[in-house]
Design an enzyme around this catalytic site. Structure first.
Site, mmCIF file in Angstrom:
data_model
loop_
_atom_site.group_PDB
_atom_site.id
_atom_site.type_symbol
_atom_site.label_atom_id
_atom_site.label_comp_id
_atom_site.label_asym_id
_atom_site.label_seq_id
_atom_site.Cartn_x
_atom_site.Cartn_y
_atom_site.Cartn_z
ATOM 1 N N CYS A 1 3.499 19.289 72.953
ATOM 2 C CA CYS A 1 3.830 17.855 72.967
ATOM 3 C C CYS A 1 4.217 17.313 71.587
ATOM 4 O O CYS A 1 5.176 16.541 71.463
ATOM 5 C CB CYS A 1 2.662 17.061 73.524
ATOM 6 S SG CYS A 1 1.078 17.559 72.845
ATOM 7 N N HIS B 1 1.292 10.063 71.391
ATOM 8 C CA HIS B 1 1.173 10.612 70.039
ATOM 9 C C HIS B 1 2.113 9.853 69.091
ATOM 10 O O HIS B 1 3.231 9.492 69.471
ATOM 11 C CB HIS B 1 1.628 12.075 69.999
ATOM 12 C CG HIS B 1 0.714 13.043 70.666
ATOM 13 N ND1 HIS B 1 -0.501 12.716 71.201
ATOM 14 C CD2 HIS B 1 0.850 14.391 70.852
ATOM 15 C CE1 HIS B 1 -1.071 13.807 71.705
ATOM 16 N NE2 HIS B 1 -0.268 14.835 71.508
#
Ligand code: A2P
Length: 349
Positions: free
Chosen positions: A132, A245
């Site tokens: 990710c 994130h």
């Protein structure tokens, strides 16, 4: 893959944070599903999910789970992928694997549809979905690589709990409640208290003092960009955020950047949205990125310490573009569904 009007799809790890997002995205993007099979551990048998108005029960993942399955979206952990992927491939399915099990295997393409969609054609039954943090970093900077060639990337991550799965998200919630109520915070998934704290990424420390997450960002960037020369130096940090994130990125370029040109490049970049309002001090935030498909990019500024440097701050939904969405975009290319795919036009020629 043989062209069909609809496909039998299995989600391996359907009850997990990424698995549940895969289910939602298959429905939202109207993926042509004939039969959907939801696979998880025996603990989840009895759970039921809604898909296009139908109730679908979770089944226990077993060796015979892949009969007549065309596409497996896998997100049940590396060990489970290593065990079940070869079985699924033998049954004739293509596995899009969201774990780290096959990412560095030279025989397995590692794909971000906006960057290297053509690599999908080389698959032999398995296509790996990148980490990710790698996806969220590379989607906005790849177009800058095309115009200014990136020589080195200095990156610090601010990673959400979702990257460690549904139980880690629950741990953040429970610890927050406990701390506010004056109770001790219980640690089960993370090694340190995540509520009201942050810590160096919880993956194992390997060579030279870098943790596994950081090493993934280095290796995966080289593989996706098809460049052994590109240098990456990451610092990965876990922060008390649920699902998106953020990353502070400094690029060293081969060519002196001009801010206006960089802004234009980013404005035209697929999968990217500029959030860069200096007057209002409004820049990418994980809360705003959560639930969005685009990676937000801002703090676009020249590096005052280096004439060939450029600084950015990005935020992207770890569960969507960082995992489930990227995997389903790969599946869309695999089945030749070009209408919905935002891919690198040069690679598609
Ligand atoms: P289960 O919910 O039944 O444990 P996350 O990364 O969010 O923790 O999710 C992990 C996913 O992988 C879940 O769907 C989980 O199912 C599944 N999983 C974990 N261990 C196994 C196993 N031994 N067999 C099948 N599925 C598993």
């Amino acid at each position: 893959m043989r062209k069909k009007s609809k496909y039998n799809v299995a989600i391996m790890g359907a009850t997990g944070a990424v698995g549940e997002e895969m289910l939602k995205i298959l429905e939202q993007r109207n993926f042509p599903v004939k039969r959907l099979v939801l696979l998880a551990s025996a603990r989840s048998v009895g759970k039921i999910y809604r898909f296009h108005g139908q109730d679908i029960p979770v089944q226990e993942l077993k060796e015979d789970s892949f009969r007549d399955i065309d596409i497996v979206l896998a997100s049940a952990g590396g060990l489970i992928s290593k065990k079940f992927t070869p079985i699924a491939v033998k049954e004739g399915a293509v596995v899009i694997d969201n774990t780290s099990a096959y990412r560095t295997d030279p025989e397995v393409p590692l794909v971000i549809p906006e960057i290297n969609p053509k690599d999908i054609k080389k698959h032999q039954g398995i296509i790996a979905n990148p980490n990710c943090s790698t996806i969220i970093m590379l989607v906005p900077i790849y177009p800058i690589h095309k115009t200014h060639r990136i020589k080195r990337i200095i990156v610090s991550t601010y990673q959400a709990a979702s990257g460690a799965g549904a139980k880690a998200m629950k741990e953040l919630e429970d610890q927050t409640r406990d701390v506010l109520a004056g109770r001790p915070a219980k640690k089960e998934i993370f090694p340190h208290q995540i509520a009201f704290n942050l810590f160096s990424h919880n993956s194992a420390i390997k060579d030279e003092g870098y943790n596994e997450e950081e090493i993934k960002m280095v290796q995966e960037t080289k593989k996706i960009f098809h460049s052994e020369r590109i240098k990456v130096v990451p610092t990965s940090v876990r922060v008390p955020i649920f699902r998106a994130h953020s990353e502070s990125i400094t690029l060293e370029l081969a060519k002196v950047p001009e801010l206006q040109e960089i802004r234009e490049v980013l404005a035209n970049a697929p999968g990217v949205k500029i959030v860069d309002d200096r007057e209002k001090n409004n820049f990418p935030m994980p809360l705003e990125a959560s639930g969005q498909d685009d990676v937000l990019v801002g703090r676009i500024r020249l590096d005052i310490s280096n004439p060939k440097g450029l600084c950015l701050f990005v935020a992207g939904d770890q569960l969507r573009k960082g995992a489930a969405l990227n995997a389903i975009q790969i599946a869309e290319i695999l089945i030749g569904r070009r209408d919905v795919v935002i891919a690198n036009p040069e690679q598609n020629k």
